[in-house]
Design a protein around this motif. Structure first.
Motif, PDB file in Angstrom:
ATOM      1  N   ALA A 125       0.827  -1.212   0.000  1.00  0.00           N
ATOM      2  CA  ALA A 125       0.000   0.000   0.000  1.00  0.00           C
ATOM      3  C   ALA A 125       0.858   1.258   0.000  1.00  0.00           C
ATOM      4  N   LEU A 126       1.893   1.306   0.827  1.00  0.00           N
ATOM      5  CA  LEU A 126       2.745   2.493   0.874  1.00  0.00           C
ATOM      6  C   LEU A 126       3.547   2.658  -0.419  1.00  0.00           C
ATOM      7  N   HIS A 127       3.848   1.549  -1.088  1.00  0.00           N
ATOM      8  CA  HIS A 127       4.534   1.641  -2.377  1.00  0.00           C
ATOM      9  C   HIS A 127       3.671   2.405  -3.375  1.00  0.00           C
TER      10      HIS A 127
ATOM     11  N   HIS B  95      11.010   8.493  -4.477  1.00  0.00           N
ATOM     12  CA  HIS B  95      11.648   7.416  -5.241  1.00  0.00           C
ATOM     13  C   HIS B  95      12.774   6.775  -4.441  1.00  0.00           C
ATOM     14  N   PHE B  96      13.527   7.574  -3.706  1.00  0.00           N
ATOM     15  CA  PHE B  96      14.626   7.047  -2.898  1.00  0.00           C
ATOM     16  C   PHE B  96      14.103   6.122  -1.804  1.00  0.00           C
ATOM     17  N   VAL B  97      13.044   6.518  -1.134  1.00  0.00           N
ATOM     18  CA  VAL B  97      12.481   5.686  -0.060  1.00  0.00           C
ATOM     19  C   VAL B  97      11.856   4.426  -0.639  1.00  0.00           C
ATOM     20  N   ASP B  98      11.234   4.544  -1.794  1.00  0.00           N
ATOM     21  CA  ASP B  98      10.545   3.398  -2.382  1.00  0.00           C
ATOM     22  C   ASP B  98      11.510   2.291  -2.803  1.00  0.00           C
ATOM     23  N   GLU B  99      12.784   2.613  -2.932  1.00  0.00           N
ATOM     24  CA  GLU B  99      13.755   1.584  -3.297  1.00  0.00           C
ATOM     25  C   GLU B  99      13.956   0.554  -2.189  1.00  0.00           C
ATOM     26  N   TYR B 100      13.704   0.939  -0.941  1.00  0.00           N
ATOM     27  CA  TYR B 100      13.837   0.010   0.185  1.00  0.00           C
ATOM     28  C   TYR B 100      12.487  -0.684   0.396  1.00  0.00           C
ATOM     29  N   THR B 101      12.226  -1.685  -0.418  1.00  0.00           N
ATOM     30  CA  THR B 101      10.913  -2.332  -0.428  1.00  0.00           C
ATOM     31  C   THR B 101      10.592  -3.026   0.890  1.00  0.00           C
TER      32      THR B 101
ATOM     33  N   LEU C 272      11.641  -2.263   3.971  1.00  0.00           N
ATOM     34  CA  LEU C 272      11.306  -1.266   4.989  1.00  0.00           C
ATOM     35  C   LEU C 272       9.936  -0.639   4.726  1.00  0.00           C
ATOM     36  N   VAL C 273       9.614  -0.431   3.471  1.00  0.00           N
ATOM     37  CA  VAL C 273       8.297   0.131   3.132  1.00  0.00           C
ATOM     38  C   VAL C 273       7.189  -0.843   3.532  1.00  0.00           C
ATOM     39  N   ALA C 274       7.389  -2.139   3.294  1.00  0.00           N
ATOM     40  CA  ALA C 274       6.393  -3.138   3.691  1.00  0.00           C
ATOM     41  C   ALA C 274       6.251  -3.206   5.206  1.00  0.00           C
ATOM     42  N   ILE C 275       7.376  -3.157   5.933  1.00  0.00           N
ATOM     43  CA  ILE C 275       7.315  -3.179   7.405  1.00  0.00           C
ATOM     44  C   ILE C 275       6.591  -1.942   7.928  1.00  0.00           C
ATOM     45  N   ALA C 276       6.855  -0.787   7.328  1.00  0.00           N
ATOM     46  CA  ALA C 276       6.171   0.439   7.747  1.00  0.00           C
ATOM     47  C   ALA C 276       4.666   0.333   7.526  1.00  0.00           C
TER      48      ALA C 276
ATOM     49  N   LEU D 279       3.888  12.529   1.764  1.00  0.00           N
ATOM     50  CA  LEU D 279       2.613  12.637   1.050  1.00  0.00           C
ATOM     51  C   LEU D 279       2.119  14.065   0.911  1.00  0.00           C
ATOM     52  N   GLY D 280       2.821  15.010   1.526  1.00  0.00           N
ATOM     53  CA  GLY D 280       2.432  16.409   1.381  1.00  0.00           C
ATOM     54  C   GLY D 280       1.106  16.751   2.029  1.00  0.00           C
ATOM     55  N   LEU D 281       0.851  16.208   3.231  1.00  0.00           N
ATOM     56  CA  LEU D 281      -0.394  16.489   3.958  1.00  0.00           C
ATOM     57  C   LEU D 281      -0.062  17.050   5.336  1.00  0.00           C
ATOM     58  N   PRO D 282       0.508  18.250   5.405  1.00  0.00           N
ATOM     59  CA  PRO D 282       0.910  18.784   6.712  1.00  0.00           C
ATOM     60  C   PRO D 282      -0.264  19.132   7.617  1.00  0.00           C
ATOM     61  N   LEU D 283      -1.371  19.619   7.042  1.00  0.00           N
ATOM     62  CA  LEU D 283      -2.516  19.979   7.872  1.00  0.00           C
ATOM     63  C   LEU D 283      -3.124  18.744   8.528  1.00  0.00           C
ATOM     64  N   PHE D 284      -3.273  17.671   7.775  1.00  0.00           N
ATOM     65  CA  PHE D 284      -3.800  16.431   8.342  1.00  0.00           C
ATOM     66  C   PHE D 284      -2.860  15.884   9.415  1.00  0.00           C
ATOM     67  N   SER D 285      -1.566  15.861   9.133  1.00  0.00           N
ATOM     68  CA  SER D 285      -0.608  15.345  10.102  1.00  0.00           C
ATOM     69  C   SER D 285      -0.590  16.200  11.363  1.00  0.00           C
TER      70      SER D 285
END
Length: 396
Positions: free
Chosen positions: A236-238, A254-260, A262-266, A304-310
C-alpha cells in the motif's frame, strides 16, 4: 446454606457496583481532568487554522469568496439538503467577505492566546464551521478533524492553563491576597457550587468525547486497512509513494521506495498501531505507541504532502499525555536554559567581568593552574586557583 451464599455473593456484587458508580461520579464531578491537554488542543488547533488561513490568503477569493466556482447560490442549495450553515453565504459583497476573513484570522489568534476563551471558543467553532461548509468539496480528513475538535473544545475549560485568562486569574488572586471571600447568602453559595460542578462535568464529558473520537478514528482506519489486499500484501505504501498527486518531492519518494522491505514493514506497523491504539491507552505501552504515531504522521506530512492532516492528528494525540507531563515541561525548559548558561560561562572568569585573560599569561588556564575542590564537594564543579610559580634553582 446455599441461599445464604447466594445472598452474600449478590451483596458483594452490589457493593462492588456501587463503589464503581461512586468512583465514576467522583471522577466526573470532583475536578476537571486534563486541563493542560485541553490547553494544548486549543493552542494546537487554533494555531493550525491560523496558519491555514494565512497560507491561503492569496487564494481566499477563489476558495471561499465571490470568485469561487462553487457560488453562494449553489452552497445554499446544498445547505437546504444537508442542514449546514455558513456566515459567508449571507452576502455576495466582496467587502463583507474580506471582513469575515479578517474576523476569522483575529478569532483564531485570540483562541490561541486564550483571551476570553469561553466566548472565543464559540466564535472559533462558528468560523471553522462556516469556512468548512462554504468549500466542503475541497476539504479532507484534516479539515474534518479540526471541525470536530473545534466543536468539542467549546465544551471544555481549555483556557485554564497557558492562556491570557489564566494569567489574569493569577494576577487577580495575587492582588486579592489572603482577603476573606465574601460569604453571601446561602442561595448564592449554592448557585456558585452548582455552576462549578456543571462546568466540571461538561469539561470532563468534552474531554471524554475527544478521546473517544480519536480512538474511533484510529480503530476504524486500522480495520478498514485490514480489509484491503494492498495493505495485507505490504504494497500500500509503495502505491502511495508513487501517486503523482501526493509527491511533493518525487526524488525523495523514489529514494524511499527503493527500500521495499522497509516500506512493507512500515505499512504493517501502521495497521498494527492504528488497531492497537484504543487498547493501550490505560497502560505505559501508550507512550511508545504515541512516539511511533508521531513518526508516522511526520512521514505522512513529508512524503505525502499532507501537513494539515498530520498536524491535526499530532495535536489530537497530545490529548492522551497526562497533565504531569505538561506541568514538567516548563521546569525542564528552565533546567535546559540554566545548563546552557553554565556551558556558555568561561571558567576562571569573574561574574560580570568584561575582560578575558590573555592566553599564556599569568591569569590563563593552563599547566600553571591546579584545580582545588572545596571541602565536602564531590562533583565536577571546582574552583580554579592559580598555583604558585615555580622558581628555577640558582646555578653556582
Amino acid at each position: 446454606m446455599r441461599s445464604e451464599a447466594q445472598k452474600t455473593a449478590s451483596f458483594g456484587v452490589e457493593r462492588w457496583l456501587a463503589d464503581r458508580i461512586t468512583a465514576g461520579w467522583h471522577l466526573l464531578t470532583g475536578r476537571p481532568v486534563s486541563l493542560y491537554a485541553a490547553s494544548v488542543l486549543r493552542i494546537g488547533y487554533g494555531l493550525l487554522y491560523l496558519i491555514f488561513l494565512l497560507r491561503e490568503f492569496p487564494h481566499r477569493a477563489e476558495i471561499w469568496g465571490p470568485d469561487a466556482p462553487w457560488t453562494p447560490a449553489l452552497a445554499d442549495q446544498l445547505f437546504e439538503q444537508t442542514g449546514w450553515k455558513s456566515i459567508l453565504t449571507l452576502s455576495d459583497n466582496r467587502g463583507y467577505f474580506e471582513l469575515c476573513y479578517v474576523f476569522a484570522v483575529v478569532t483564531s489568534a485570540l483562541f490561541v492566546l486564550g483571551w476570553r476563551t469561553r466566548g472565543i471558543s464559540v466564535l472559533f467553532a462558528v468560523v471553522v464551521t462556516s469556512f468548512h461548509a462554504r468549500a466542503i468539496f475541497m476539504t479532507d480528513g484534516g479539515d474534518n478533524l479540526i471541525l470536530l475538535m473545534a466543536i468539542y473544545l467549546v465544551l471544555t475549560a481549555c483556557g485554564r492553563r497557558w492562556s491570557l485568562d489564566a494569567r489574569r486569574a493569577r494576577l487577580k488572586a495575587a492582588r486579592a491576597g489572603n482577603a476573606p471571600e465574601p460569604a453571601g447568602n446561602r442561595l448564592a453559595r449554592q448557585l456558585r457550587d452548582a455552576r462549578t460542578t456543571l462546568i466540571t462535568v461538561v469539561h470532563n464529558c468534552g474531554m471524554f468525547v475527544i478521546a473517544a473520537q480519536v480512538c474511533f478514528l484510529y480503530g476504524s482506519a486500522g480495520l478498514y486497512k485490514v480489509q484491503g489486499a494492498s495493505w495485507g500484501g505490504g504494497t500500500a505504501l509503495h502505491y502511495a509513494l508513487n501517486l503523482q498527486l501526493f509527491r511533493p518531492w518525487p526524488a525523495l519518494s523514489h529514494f524511499v521506495d527503493e527500500y521495499t522491505l522497509l516500506v512493507a514493514i512500515a505499512g504493517y506497523m501502521t495497521v498494527l498501531l492504528q488497531v492497537a491504539f484504543p487498547f493501550v491507552l490505560f497502560g505505559r505501552l501508550k507512550y511508545p505507541v504515541l512516539v511511533m504515531l508521531l513518526g508516522m504522521h511526520i512521514g505522512i506530512a513529508v512524503f505525502l504532502g499532507l501537513p494539515l492532516f498530520s498536524g491535526a492528528m499530532i495535536v489530537a494525540d497530545a490529548a492522551f499525555l497526562p497533565d504531569r507531563f505538561y506541568a514538567f515541561l516548563p521546569r525542564l525548559c528552565r533546567r535546559v536554559v540554566q545548563r546552557g548558561d553554565g556551558w556558555l560561562s568561561v571558567p576562571g572568569r569573574a561574574a560580570g567581568s568584561g575582560t578575558v585573560p590573555t592566553q599564556g599569561g599569568p591569569g590563563a588556564l593552563g599547566s600553571e593552574h591546579r584545580v582545588v575542590l572545596p571541602a565536602g564537594r564531590k562533583d565536577t564543579t571546582a574552583a580554579v586557583e592559580p598555583a604558585a610559580p615555580q622558581v628555577p634553582p640558582k646555578r653556582g
